[in-house]
Design an enzyme around this catalytic site. Structure first.
Site, PDB file in Angstrom:
ATOM      1  N   TYR A   1      24.201 -16.796 -30.428  1.00  0.00           N
ATOM      2  CA  TYR A   1      24.274 -17.472 -29.133  1.00  0.00           C
ATOM      3  C   TYR A   1      25.531 -17.091 -28.382  1.00  0.00           C
ATOM      4  O   TYR A   1      26.435 -16.448 -28.938  1.00  0.00           O
ATOM      5  CB  TYR A   1      24.184 -18.994 -29.324  1.00  0.00           C
ATOM      6  CG  TYR A   1      25.433 -19.665 -29.852  1.00  0.00           C
ATOM      7  CD1 TYR A   1      25.845 -19.499 -31.178  1.00  0.00           C
ATOM      8  CD2 TYR A   1      26.221 -20.463 -29.018  1.00  0.00           C
ATOM      9  CE1 TYR A   1      26.993 -20.116 -31.642  1.00  0.00           C
ATOM     10  CE2 TYR A   1      27.371 -21.084 -29.486  1.00  0.00           C
ATOM     11  CZ  TYR A   1      27.750 -20.904 -30.795  1.00  0.00           C
ATOM     12  OH  TYR A   1      28.896 -21.507 -31.260  1.00  0.00           O
TER      13      TYR A   1
ATOM     14  N   LYS B   1      28.507 -14.509 -33.927  1.00  0.00           N
ATOM     15  CA  LYS B   1      28.343 -15.840 -33.328  1.00  0.00           C
ATOM     16  C   LYS B   1      26.944 -16.379 -33.621  1.00  0.00           C
ATOM     17  O   LYS B   1      26.061 -16.386 -32.755  1.00  0.00           O
ATOM     18  CB  LYS B   1      28.612 -15.764 -31.822  1.00  0.00           C
ATOM     19  CG  LYS B   1      28.884 -17.114 -31.187  1.00  0.00           C
ATOM     20  CD  LYS B   1      29.520 -16.946 -29.837  1.00  0.00           C
ATOM     21  CE  LYS B   1      29.562 -18.223 -29.029  1.00  0.00           C
ATOM     22  NZ  LYS B   1      30.327 -19.291 -29.646  1.00  0.00           N
TER      23      LYS B   1
ATOM     24  N   GLU C   1      40.540 -21.275 -37.523  1.00  0.00           N
ATOM     25  CA  GLU C   1      40.294 -21.593 -36.109  1.00  0.00           C
ATOM     26  C   GLU C   1      39.817 -23.036 -36.017  1.00  0.00           C
ATOM     27  O   GLU C   1      39.671 -23.717 -37.021  1.00  0.00           O
ATOM     28  CB  GLU C   1      39.255 -20.633 -35.520  1.00  0.00           C
ATOM     29  CG  GLU C   1      37.931 -20.632 -36.259  1.00  0.00           C
ATOM     30  CD  GLU C   1      36.975 -19.519 -35.855  1.00  0.00           C
ATOM     31  OE1 GLU C   1      37.065 -19.026 -34.720  1.00  0.00           O
ATOM     32  OE2 GLU C   1      36.123 -19.162 -36.689  1.00  0.00           O
TER      33      GLU C   1
ATOM     34  N   LEU D   1      35.920 -16.136 -35.132  1.00  0.00           N
ATOM     35  CA  LEU D   1      35.176 -15.626 -33.984  1.00  0.00           C
ATOM     36  C   LEU D   1      36.165 -14.942 -33.042  1.00  0.00           C
ATOM     37  O   LEU D   1      37.259 -15.464 -32.803  1.00  0.00           O
ATOM     38  CB  LEU D   1      34.456 -16.759 -33.252  1.00  0.00           C
ATOM     39  CG  LEU D   1      33.539 -16.239 -32.151  1.00  0.00           C
ATOM     40  CD1 LEU D   1      32.281 -15.618 -32.745  1.00  0.00           C
ATOM     41  CD2 LEU D   1      33.177 -17.319 -31.163  1.00  0.00           C
TER      42      LEU D   1
END
Ligand code: PMP
Length: 287
Positions: free
Chosen positions: A33, A151, A183, A207
């Site tokens: 996505y 992702k 993260e 990411l």
């Protein structure tokens, strides 16, 4: 109010949009996505998101559903059909529905991918009142899989992380692996020491944030020092500032980590300046 959404070539009222129960996104989380923000009816960082989508698809041997130009047209059509001023466009591509459940990937020649896009309206997205106060985070163990650079829609653990933060009275969670912050649940994490901006280096562990890339570029252009390296929660708690970046929060100051105030416990000068530069520059370049 009913939105107009996009499903496999069609623009439909959201109530009429349907995908198969055999869709591999639904059965296997076999999908990727992107979230692109919209400010003043224009797309922020569209090219970066389109490029990362291509990379995610490539890493998973998933077919590209349409060209980047077509994707841009769909994004723009959704903005127009929904009179979207500020908000986000969510895009998802899955490996499609093979008509049954099977671990093996279907032949992409036989089974087309599923492409879904919808808008989320957030009036005043860039004027989030949280910026003035900053947000609090807790630390949690990072137990996600080893390809966080792709992702994918496997968002169960990040969702659990948000719930753990909520239960602890915090806004979000930073994930920690082998003593170092990877993260946030849906954002990249930074600390500031003096004039130096410190954030984990790119690898399969995190990411590759589109906002991260832009913010670091602007920081370097503004002669700020950037160090891409890992840091611990202890180091973050002792830093002058902390912040996060993502397509929907832009640059958001972090003022508390595991109950300890960062710096003065108020949003930092560097984070606020970077937010200003990011919003100004990306509005200028918006499509
Ligand atoms: N890390 C994770 C785990 C995320 O989910 C996101 C947001 N999708 C980010 C970082 C930030 O990426 P971006 O700036 O491209 O929104």
């Amino acid at each position: 109010m009913s939105r107009t959404v996009y499903v496999n070539g069609n623009y439909l009222p959201e109530e009429e949009a349907k995908i198969s129960i055999f869709d591999r996104g639904f059965l296997m989380a076999d999908g990727v996505y992107e979230v692109t923000s919209v400010l003043g009816g224009k797309l922020i960082d569209f090219d970066g998101h389109a490029k990362r989508l291509q990379r995610s698809l490539g890493e998973l041997d998933m077919a590209t559903p349409c060209s980047t130009e077509e994707l841009l047209d769909i994004h723009r059509a959704l903005v127009e059909k929904n009179a979207l001023v500020d908000g986000m466009i969510y895009l998802q591509v899955t490996r499609g529905a093979a008509g049954d459940r099977d671990f093996a990937f279907p032949d992409p020649e036989q089974v087309p991918s599923t492409l879904v896009l919808f808008t989320q309206s957030k009036p005043g997205l860039a004027e989030d009142p949280k910026v003035a106060k900053g947000i609090s985070v807790i630390s949690i163990e990072d137990i996600r899989w080893g390809r966080r650079d792709i992702k994918t829609v496997q968002l169960l653990y990040p969702s659990m992380g948000k719930m753990m933060a909520k239960a602890a009275g915090a806004d979000d969670a930073w994930m920690v692996e082998e003593g170092a912050v990877t993260e946030g649940t849906s954002n990249n994490a930074y600390i500031v020491k003096g004039n130096k901006i410190i954030t984990r280096a790119l690898s399969h562990d995190i990411l590759h944030g589109i906002t991260r890339a832009a913010v670091l570029r602007f920081a370097r252009e503004a002669q700020m020092e950037v160090e891409e390296r890992s840091f611990s929660i202890d180091e973050a708690q002792a830093a002058d500032e902390a912040f996060i970046t993502s397509a929907s929060s832009f640059v958001m100051p972090v003022v508390e980590i595991d109950g300890a105030k960062v710096g003065s416990g108020t949003p930092g000068r560097v984070a606020l300046r970077l937010r200003e530069i990011y919003l100004e520059e990306s509005r200028k370049a918006a499509r």
